[in-house]
Scaffold this motif. Structure first.
Motif, mmCIF file in Angstrom:
data_model
loop_
_atom_site.group_PDB
_atom_site.id
_atom_site.type_symbol
_atom_site.label_atom_id
_atom_site.label_comp_id
_atom_site.label_asym_id
_atom_site.label_seq_id
_atom_site.Cartn_x
_atom_site.Cartn_y
_atom_site.Cartn_z
ATOM 1 N N LYS A 159 0.864 -1.189 0.000
ATOM 2 C CA LYS A 159 0.000 0.000 0.000
ATOM 3 C C LYS A 159 0.898 1.236 0.000
ATOM 4 C CE LYS A 159 -3.704 -2.253 2.600
ATOM 5 N NZ LYS A 159 -2.889 -3.538 2.581
ATOM 6 N N ARG A 160 0.736 2.123 -0.962
ATOM 7 C CA ARG A 160 1.546 3.332 -1.057
ATOM 8 C C ARG A 160 1.227 4.236 0.129
ATOM 9 N NH1 ARG A 160 3.452 6.881 -5.306
ATOM 10 N NH2 ARG A 160 4.627 8.470 -4.189
ATOM 11 N N VAL A 161 2.240 4.794 0.789
ATOM 12 C CA VAL A 161 2.008 5.812 1.828
ATOM 13 C C VAL A 161 2.006 7.161 1.107
ATOM 14 C CG1 VAL A 161 2.841 6.826 3.989
ATOM 15 C CG2 VAL A 161 3.187 4.378 3.544
ATOM 16 N N GLN A 162 0.791 7.690 0.888
ATOM 17 C CA GLN A 162 0.648 8.906 0.081
ATOM 18 C C GLN A 162 1.549 10.031 0.601
ATOM 19 O OE1 GLN A 162 -0.474 9.146 -2.747
ATOM 20 N NE2 GLN A 162 -1.439 7.110 -2.735
ATOM 21 N N ASP A 163 2.220 10.741 -0.310
ATOM 22 C CA ASP A 163 2.985 11.956 0.028
ATOM 23 C C ASP A 163 4.175 11.713 0.947
ATOM 24 O OD1 ASP A 163 -0.211 13.609 0.323
ATOM 25 O OD2 ASP A 163 1.030 13.213 -1.468
ATOM 26 N N ALA A 164 4.498 10.436 1.216
ATOM 27 C CA ALA A 164 5.663 10.185 2.081
ATOM 28 C C ALA A 164 6.912 10.047 1.213
ATOM 29 C CB ALA A 164 5.457 8.917 2.895
ATOM 30 N N THR A 165 8.016 10.658 1.666
ATOM 31 C CA THR A 165 9.295 10.528 0.960
ATOM 32 C C THR A 165 10.394 10.289 2.000
ATOM 33 O OG1 THR A 165 9.736 12.889 1.130
ATOM 34 C CG2 THR A 165 8.634 12.117 -0.895
ATOM 35 N N TRP A 166 11.567 9.907 1.542
ATOM 36 C CA TRP A 166 12.718 9.713 2.433
ATOM 37 C C TRP A 166 13.988 10.011 1.660
ATOM 38 C CZ3 TRP A 166 16.354 5.957 1.085
ATOM 39 C CH2 TRP A 166 15.960 5.103 0.029
ATOM 40 N N ASN A 167 15.037 10.388 2.381
ATOM 41 C CA ASN A 167 16.366 10.471 1.767
ATOM 42 C C ASN A 167 17.398 10.398 2.862
ATOM 43 O OD1 ASN A 167 17.643 13.266 2.382
ATOM 44 N ND2 ASN A 167 15.531 13.729 1.803
ATOM 45 N N VAL A 211 8.307 0.135 3.924
ATOM 46 C CA VAL A 211 9.334 -0.312 2.987
ATOM 47 C C VAL A 211 9.652 0.887 2.102
ATOM 48 C CG1 VAL A 211 9.910 -1.925 1.124
ATOM 49 C CG2 VAL A 211 8.446 -2.670 3.035
ATOM 50 N N GLU A 212 10.873 1.394 2.247
ATOM 51 C CA GLU A 212 11.241 2.638 1.559
ATOM 52 C C GLU A 212 11.852 2.296 0.199
ATOM 53 O OE1 GLU A 212 13.455 5.131 4.342
ATOM 54 O OE2 GLU A 212 12.326 4.247 6.010
ATOM 55 N N ALA A 213 11.036 2.472 -0.841
ATOM 56 C CA ALA A 213 11.433 2.085 -2.206
ATOM 57 C C ALA A 213 12.307 3.185 -2.799
ATOM 58 C CB ALA A 213 10.195 1.875 -3.066
ATOM 59 N N ALA A 214 13.528 2.816 -3.197
ATOM 60 C CA ALA A 214 14.458 3.821 -3.739
ATOM 61 C C ALA A 214 14.010 4.257 -5.130
ATOM 62 C CB ALA A 214 15.864 3.254 -3.795
ATOM 63 N N THR A 215 14.124 5.578 -5.358
ATOM 64 C CA THR A 215 13.939 6.112 -6.716
ATOM 65 C C THR A 215 15.300 6.571 -7.262
ATOM 66 O OG1 THR A 215 13.440 8.265 -5.725
ATOM 67 C CG2 THR A 215 11.567 6.872 -6.330
ATOM 68 N N ALA A 216 16.277 6.709 -6.314
ATOM 69 C CA ALA A 216 17.648 7.074 -6.721
ATOM 70 C C ALA A 216 18.613 6.614 -5.646
ATOM 71 C CB ALA A 216 17.763 8.585 -6.907
ATOM 72 N N VAL A 217 19.794 6.139 -6.081
ATOM 73 C CA VAL A 217 20.858 5.759 -5.139
ATOM 74 C C VAL A 217 22.196 6.240 -5.699
ATOM 75 C CG1 VAL A 217 19.619 3.673 -4.384
ATOM 76 C CG2 VAL A 217 21.366 3.487 -6.169
ATOM 77 N N SER A 218 23.196 6.404 -4.826
ATOM 78 C CA SER A 218 24.512 6.860 -5.288
ATOM 79 C C SER A 218 25.296 5.679 -5.862
ATOM 80 C CB SER A 218 25.295 7.476 -4.118
ATOM 81 O OG SER A 218 25.532 6.493 -3.129
ATOM 82 N N GLN A 219 26.388 6.024 -6.519
ATOM 83 C CA GLN A 219 27.216 5.040 -7.231
ATOM 84 C C GLN A 219 27.656 3.893 -6.320
ATOM 85 O OE1 GLN A 219 27.129 5.194 -10.237
ATOM 86 N NE2 GLN A 219 28.621 3.624 -10.769
ATOM 87 N N THR A 220 27.964 4.252 -5.047
ATOM 88 C CA THR A 220 28.445 3.207 -4.111
ATOM 89 C C THR A 220 27.468 2.038 -4.066
ATOM 90 O OG1 THR A 220 29.232 5.007 -2.713
ATOM 91 C CG2 THR A 220 29.223 2.816 -1.737
ATOM 92 N N GLY A 267 13.741 8.137 -1.915
ATOM 93 C CA GLY A 267 12.619 7.522 -2.620
ATOM 94 C C GLY A 267 11.272 7.769 -1.997
ATOM 95 N N ILE A 268 10.388 6.807 -2.241
ATOM 96 C CA ILE A 268 8.997 6.905 -1.775
ATOM 97 C C ILE A 268 8.736 5.726 -0.823
ATOM 98 C CG2 ILE A 268 8.210 8.155 -3.818
ATOM 99 C CD1 ILE A 268 7.258 5.519 -5.010
ATOM 100 N N VAL A 269 7.519 5.660 -0.273
ATOM 101 C CA VAL A 269 7.275 4.703 0.819
ATOM 102 C C VAL A 269 6.023 3.856 0.575
ATOM 103 C CG1 VAL A 269 6.980 4.463 3.325
ATOM 104 C CG2 VAL A 269 8.313 6.384 2.406
ATOM 105 N N TYR A 270 6.144 2.565 0.842
ATOM 106 C CA TYR A 270 5.001 1.634 0.832
ATOM 107 C C TYR A 270 4.911 0.995 2.204
ATOM 108 C CZ TYR A 270 4.976 1.995 -4.258
ATOM 109 O OH TYR A 270 4.894 2.483 -5.543
#
Ligand SMILES: CCNC(=O)c1c(-c2ccccc2)csc1NC(=O)CNCCc1c[nH]c2ccccc12
Length: 330
Positions: free
Chosen positions: A67-75, A105-114, A86-89
């Protein structure tokens, strides 16, 4: 309820990966269980294919319980300047048989090279305190905080090993995994970490120095980052060792015979064999090696990472109103 999950080392024990089941039907991702951060984040189908190099990806569209957690983000940005966002489910998460049905569950939309270059690491499972979880606008709880009340005991243990698979257990202390007594010490969680007083240190057969310093028990950091004076004293005992800023720390000839390192918890003493402190070669011909003990300058506290933790059986105990850490020989 209690459970047990394997912790398998990557090359040089740079990190340990644990299979975690997410969603319905379960999608298995190999995550880095990390007592030094508090976000459960995963590679996902929400990120550009260019950032994925072999990792398993969480696909919420294939999970009937996501279930998507509306308007939730993380970094999150770590001290080595690696980052992810990314965003959150909310979805079912199962670690070693312990399950929670609405874990963030914090789904990444971007990650660094490492992270992109580490093909086997599908994300992190943070087990520090939820006060440093980065989800906005409303902070989420760690997996441990979510399951603690269901566990037979509100604790989890780490049994990491040198170049071998170990275990993370939840809700139970397996007495077969350690010898002697467990020495407990109070934790100051005000910074969100499992922070405690190291009562002193010893180098090889030299006398133990009872000068205490604060450190965090951090399964997500590979090396031991210790006070500069301690580190200088250690490498003074290693012929050919030098601080090489181009390599980012102390290096020495790979053939060096490294002294053991002893750290104190209360009256107890835990010894790291010198061999564990030869972390990895920095060059292709394997003549120069990078030290497993480095300086904590600029961090504000010591980090007892995998290099030190793998020599002990460690109990992360939140069963009393003051959390505590337990250490035992094994
Ligand atoms: C080098 C990683 N450790 C840190 O940055 C760190 C620091 C820290 C802060 C400033 C400077 C150096 C270190 C404090 S607590 C702490 N511990 C954590 O942040 C634990 N999580 C590390 C996750 C992590 C960072 N880089 C990776 C690369 C591969 C796998 C995992 C990781």
């Amino acid at each position: 309820d209690s459970g047990s999950a394997r912790a398998s080392p990557e090359q040089y024990d740079i990190q340990y990966l644990t299979p975690v089941e997410i969603g319905t039907p379960p999608q298995t991702l190999n995550l880095d269980v990390d007592s030094g951060s508090s976000d459960l984040w995963v590679f996902s189908t929400e990120m550009p294919a260019s950032s994925v190099k072999g990792q398993a990806q969480y696909d919420p569209s294939k999970s009937s319980t996501a279930k998507r957690v509306q308007d939730a983000t993380w970094n999150i940005t770590y001290g080595d300047n690696s980052y992810s966002e990314g965003i959150v489910y909310k979805d079912v998460v199962n670690v070693g048989g312990v399950s929670f049905d609405a874990q963030a569950v914090e789904a990444a939309t971007a990650v660094s090279q490492t992270f992109t270059t580490d093909a086997n690491d599908d994300g992190l499972l943070g087990l520090a305190f939820s006060t440093i979880n980065t989800v906005q606008p409303s902070q989420e709880k760690t997996f441990f905080d979510n399951v603690a009340s269901e566990l037979d005991a509100a604790l989890w243990t780490a049994d990491l090993k040198y170049h071998k698979s170990g275990c993370y257990d939840f809700g139970v202390i397996d007495d077969s995994k350690y010898t002697g007594q467990i020495t407990y010490t109070d934790v100051d969680s005000s910074d969100g970490f499992w922070m405690f007083d190291v009562s002193g240190y010893g180098i090889g057969n030299n006398t133990f120095q009872s000068t205490s310093f604060q450190g965090i028990a951090d399964t997500g950091t590979t090396l031991a980052m210790l006070p500069a004076q301690v580190v200088k004293a250690y490498y003074k005992q290693v012929r050919g060792a030098k601080l090489d800023n181009s390599q980012g720390g102390y290096v020495f000839p790979c053939q060096a015979n490294l002294p053991s390192f002893v750290y104190g918890v209360g009256n107890a003493r835990y010894e790291i064999p010198g061999q564990y402190i030869n972390y990895a070669p920095v060059d292709n011909d394997g003549t120069t090696c990078f030290g497993g003990i480095q300086s904590d300058a600029g961090i504000g506290f010591a980090i007892l990472g995998d290099i030190l933790l793998k020599s002990a059986f460690v109990v992360f105990d939140a069963s009393e109103n003051v959390p505590r850490l337990g250490f035992a020989k094994k």
